[in-house]
Design a protein around this motif. Structure first.
Motif: not given
Lengths: 266, 295
Positions: A4, A7-8, A11-12, A14, A97-100, A105, B60, B88, B90-91
């Motif tokens: 995850h 993949r993320a 984008t973060l 950018r 509250l975000r899943p990362l 981040v 979440l 991104a 929340y995939d």
């Protein structure tokens, strides 16, 4: 989780870059006001007009302070201000509250600023190349690799130091005052104001054992060839030990802060 | 001193529930506990089968918390960038995110807004964009804390309709706090009311109104001012102006009062409604305060 993250992260990065572009005016003002190295350069070149100070003649002082400017602009972090503000204004809740993990981040947002910084600082880097071209650690692949690793280490060390101090805001109101103290010591012992080798030997010896030097002075010394490769490698090892130590310490404090945050709110 | 004490309730999947209470009652604290931002010192909380305290990624991805006074949109970038970031974070597979974004953008009619910098949007436009950011991952549980605060009446109605549509289309559970009773009246068949951390009512909104204020409110618009003698005869006159009279009448007497009013007044319009929810809540809190005070 790791997949995850992989993949993320692009984008973060950018979006972090897009934010950096949006804040380009503020960024440029910050760069233009980071003029202390230029003041010190003027001071020390005047002193060196009558003869070299240690290994530093006028040309070496110019190279040193230009390198300070380049490395500082490239590696510095604003994490402590962002984190303390997010804690104070309640924006940290949305990040939680975000899943990362919020620190992941934050790191992407901060790393995304590096390309823009490289662009803005490139004129200074060109002048540095003209002044000290042959001695710069960019021709030899080994020295270049050590330089890049030390720059990454300086960035990471500053980032985790600021996470550590910023996390204090979960406990106390005056985390930024703590950071001001850290910044004062950093100015003296990182090589920001004076090359460490020009300080009294015992101060220099102590400074080489503290983390401040590895936030700025080490990559600067590697860049302009003030240290040989074995010493640079030793310095790099110690720098990354500090990175590891501050990573662990900042995460421990963050977790303790989170335990408090979820018990009392903020 | 506990912020919440003895608070217990169950909400079935897909319900829309209003969560009400005066300032400082513990509404936001409860929402933060339900979303895992605060941990209760004792008691148990389960949301969609998860323990919120663990803040597991799967949990979440199941919930969203919208706080009307806080925003997650990136201020200097267009909302589209926040949506890309949330995709991104929340995939969410690109195809799924694009489809959901298209549908949310259409529902809220914000196609021309999402590429403008957030700072250039009005408060209402921002809230619509904010809702899209909060729902892009398709949450099944919505915690909405004052989602219409500061918005004009038309925008409030638009947001309410959107929440209702989302709830019906996705079977999502909605727990809503709002100081605008119209939000609650329009959206929530059930309300949970707390005061100083204590549960004081949990049930149907209609039943609450009926229990606290069984009277009906009759509003009569008149073409000429009412005669003082007629006014004196009218029961429970709540307010009157030259153009309008408002009466509070027990349900069994409504027919009779309406008949008399139409006969004795130059009525051009007449409505029979429940009393305003604000009054019902005021009375509920006042009666709860009296019960709590020692004799």
């Amino acid at each position: 989780m790791m997949r995850h993250l992989m993949r993320a992260y692009p984008t973060l990065l950018r979006i972090g870059f897009a934010e950096m572009v949006a804040y380009r005016a503020e960024f440029l003002i910050w760069v233009l006001t980071t003029n202390m190295p230029l003041v010190m350069m003027g001071l020390w070149t005047a002193v060196a007009a009558d003869g070299p100070v240690g290994r530093f003649g006028q040309r070496e002082f110019v190279a040193y302070y230009l390198a300070i400017l380049v490395i500082r602009i490239l590696t510095s972090s604003w994490m402590v201000w962002e984190l303390t503000m997010d804690i104070r204004q309640g924006a940290l809740a949305a990040r939680l509250l975000r899943p990362l993990h919020p620190l992941i981040v934050y790191s992407a947002e901060h790393l995304a600023a590096v390309p823009m910084r490289m662009l803005v600082i490139s004129p200074v880097a060109i002048v540095l190349f003209v002044v000290a071209g042959p001695q710069l650690a960019i021709g030899d692949p080994v020295r270049l690799a050590i330089l890049l690793a030390s720059c990454a280490g300086a960035w990471a060390l500053l980032f985790f130091t600021q996470v550590l101090i910023g996390s204090l805001a979960l406990f106390i109101d005056s985390a930024l005052s703590v950071f001001d103290i850290w910044l004062g010591i950093h100015s003296l012992l990182s090589g920001y104001l004076v090359p460490l080798e020009l300080l009294p030997p015992w101060v220099s010896a102590v400074a080489h054992r503290l983390p401040f030097h590895y936030c700025l002075g080490l990559p600067v010394e590697i860049l302009i060839g003030l240290v040989d490769t074995p010493s640079a490698l030793r310095g790099l090892g110690l720098q990354w030990l500090y990175v590891g130590g501050f990573f662990v310490a900042s995460n421990l404090l963050w977790r303790a802060g989170m335990r408090r945050f979820v018990a009392f709110g903020a | 001193m506990h912020a919440l004490d003895g608070l217990a309730f169950d909400i079935a999947a897909g319900q829309r529930v209003g969560f009400l209470g005066p300032n400082g009652a513990g509404k936001t604290t409860t929402l933060k506990i339900l979303s895992g931002l605060l941990h209760p010192s004792s008691g148990e909380v389960t949301v969609a089968g998860f323990r919120p305290q663990a803040r597991a990624p799967a949990f979440l991805k199941t919930i969203t918390l919208v706080m009307g006074q806080k925003q997650q949109l990136l201020w200097d970038l267009p909302p589209a960038e926040t949506y890309a970031m949330n995709r991104a974070l929340y995939d969410i597979p690109r195809k799924e995110a694009d489809a959901r974004l298209g549908s949310l953008v259409e529902l809220l009619d914000i196609g021309d807004l999402i590429n403008k910098p957030t700072r250039q949007l009005s408060l209402g436009e921002r809230m619509k964009c904010e809702l899209v950011a909060a729902l892009l991952h398709g949450p099944k549980v919505l915690f909405l804390d004052e989602p219409t605060i500061g918005l004009d009446i038309a925008m409030q109605a638009r947001i309410r309709q959107f929440i209702r549509d989302y709830n019906e289309a996705h079977g999502a559970t909605v727990l809503l706090t709002s100081h605008y009773m119209e939000d609650v009246a329009a959206l929530c068949p059930r309300v949970i009311v707390i005061d100083k951390g204590h549960l004081i009512y949990d049930g149907e909104l209609k039943e609450l109104v009926h229990r606290i204020r069984p009277d009906k409110r009759i509003t009569i618009r008149v073409s000429t001012p009412a005669d003082p003698e007629v006014l004196a005869r009218l029961p429970n006159l709540v307010s009157h102006t030259d153009n309008q009279l408002v009466l509070s009448v027990p349900l069994p007497r409504v027919n009779e009062v309406v008949r008399d009013a139409l006969a004795s007044l130059a009525a051009i319009d007449l409505t029979v409604e429940d009393p305003p929810l604000e009054e019902v809540m005021r009375e509920l809190f006042a009666s709860h305060q009296q019960k709590r005070q020692p004799a």
